[in-house]
Design an enzyme around this catalytic site. Structure first.
Site, PDB file in Angstrom:
ATOM      1  N   GLU A 156       0.812  -1.228   0.000  1.00 26.55           N
ATOM      2  CA  GLU A 156       0.000   0.000   0.000  1.00 26.55           C
ATOM      3  C   GLU A 156       0.843   1.276   0.000  1.00 26.55           C
ATOM      4  O   GLU A 156       0.654   2.173   0.818  1.00 26.55           O
ATOM      5  CB  GLU A 156      -0.969  -0.020   1.176  1.00 26.55           C
ATOM      6  CG  GLU A 156      -1.916  -1.205   1.148  1.00 26.55           C
ATOM      7  CD  GLU A 156      -2.849  -1.280   2.344  1.00 26.55           C
ATOM      8  OE1 GLU A 156      -2.797  -0.389   3.219  1.00 26.55           O
ATOM      9  OE2 GLU A 156      -3.644  -2.242   2.406  1.00 26.55           O
ATOM     10  N   GLU A 261      -6.327 -10.570  -1.130  1.00 25.02           N
ATOM     11  CA  GLU A 261      -7.103 -10.298   0.089  1.00 25.02           C
ATOM     12  C   GLU A 261      -8.591 -10.235  -0.245  1.00 25.02           C
ATOM     13  O   GLU A 261      -9.291  -9.300   0.131  1.00 25.02           O
ATOM     14  CB  GLU A 261      -6.640  -8.999   0.743  1.00 25.02           C
ATOM     15  CG  GLU A 261      -5.153  -8.978   1.067  1.00 25.02           C
ATOM     16  CD  GLU A 261      -4.702  -7.736   1.811  1.00 25.02           C
ATOM     17  OE1 GLU A 261      -5.557  -7.042   2.425  1.00 25.02           O
ATOM     18  OE2 GLU A 261      -3.484  -7.448   1.790  1.00 25.02           O
TER      19      GLU A 261
END
Length: 359
Positions: A156, A261
């Site tokens: 991220e 995810e």
């Protein structure tokens, strides 16, 4: 759809103790297309959660850790590492012959404050932080060299507009912190696959920023094997076209794609209207949504090499507590008791070559 309906009816009659002998498993259904896995919490890989552990062993051939390899868990204090939980996670994967993923090495969250500061609380120098980063990666990756097969090296790093997120890593080290992290990981285990992982890369500005980032890193000779698309999805986002174009964009760079995810939020943002159970209409909508997503992944078999759900059952999902605590969500393929939902049947039904095959 007749097959999906029949499978759904069969799943509705299933019970958690019978999962190990279920007629179809995800790992078998998608054998030859991609690995299928889940992110595990400590209760599951230690087998305290017997239902969750049974599902994992029956259904999946790859695992990721929810938290035990993040910096604040494995390296909470300067000079002090705690590998007890991480060792149990890796041992569980090895006992069950699974492809073991490490998550993650560099992130702006769940990183202790001491990493970026000196004894007086002031930001450390570039050289100091680089040395700490090298020590952490060499120690953690080196401990599991040859055992953990793939690592989310950087997690991220991008803003929604595709620019680099202003984190302490970027502020102190500059943009080359990403290249340094990948180099350190490669030094620690030259045979491990190394990944960049992020969310909402299906959004065009963020996708473009990620494409440019991966291109720059690969131009420097950085060994990035794959990009991880988190796929924390909603019932109405991303569209199949957005998913397809995102996978294609990274394939064009010569890297593989992993769905890292996966879950589907079925609740309106900020609301909790289904505390007593999900209506059948939404169960069917969730099933259709999962079938749609897996159809996209299968269109890109060869590029998509792994699909990992973020959690095992609805009870475990982080979406029960986000964006506000106490929500009751239903984002996965197994309900709170560990029973397969209609979405499980719908996913199995997308694998035509495996229809009718048994474990």
């Amino acid at each position: 759809m007749a097959l999906v309906g029949a499978l759904a009816a069969g799943c509705a009659r299933s019970h958690a103790p019978e999962l190990a002998s279920a007629q179809s498993s995800l790992r078998t259904a998608f054998q030859g297309a991609f690995l299928v896995g889940a992110a595990l919490n400590a209760a599951q890989f230690s087998e305290v959660d017997t239902v969750g552990a049974r599902i994992v062993k029956a259904q999946f051939n790859t695992i990721s850790p929810e938290n035990v390899l993040k910096w604040d868990s494995v390296h909470p204090r300067r000079g002090s590492y705690d590998f007890a939980a991480a060792d149990r996670y890796v041992a569980f994967g090895e006992r069950n012959r699974m492809f073991i993923v490490g998550h993650n090495l560099v992130w702006h969250q769940q990183t202790p404050h001491w990493v970026f500061g000196d004894s007086g609380g002031h930001p450390v120098s570039r050289d100091t932080l680089l040395a700490r980063l090298r020590d952490h990666i060499h120690t953690v990756v080196g401990r599991y060299r040859g055992r953990i097969k793939g690592w989310d090296v950087v997690n991220e790093a991008l803003n929604d507009d595709g620019t680099l997120r202003r984190t302490p890593w970027l502020t102190i080290l500059g943009e080359d912190y990403l290249a340094a992290a990948f180099r350190f990981a490669h030094e620690a285990d030259p045979d491990a696959e190394l990944y960049y992982n992020d969310y909402e890369l299906e959004s065009a500005p963020k996708r473009q920023g990620a494409v440019e980032l991966i291109r720059r890193l690969r131009d420097q000779g950085i060994p990035i094997a794959a990009v991880g698309l988190q796929n924390h999805d909603r019932l109405d986002w991303p569209s199949p076209a957005q998913e397809d174009s995102t996978i294609d964009a990274f394939a064009a760079l010569g890297v593989r794609v992993m769905i890292t995810e996966l879950d589907v939020d079925v609740l309106p943002r900020g609301a909790d209207p289904f505390a007593d159970g999900l209506p059948d209409s939404l169960q069917q909508a969730l099933a259709r949504r999962y079938a749609e997503l897996f159809a996209s992944y299968l269109r890109h078999r060869g590029t998509v090499t792994r699909v990992t759900f973020w959690g095992v059952t609805d009870r475990d999902s982080w979406l029960n507590n986000w964006p506000v605590r106490g929500r009751t969500n239903y984002p996965l393929l197994f309900d709170r008791e560990g029973r397969p939902k209609p979405a499980f049947a719908a996913v199995i039904g997308t694998a035509p070559a495996k229809r009718g095959r048994h474990d």
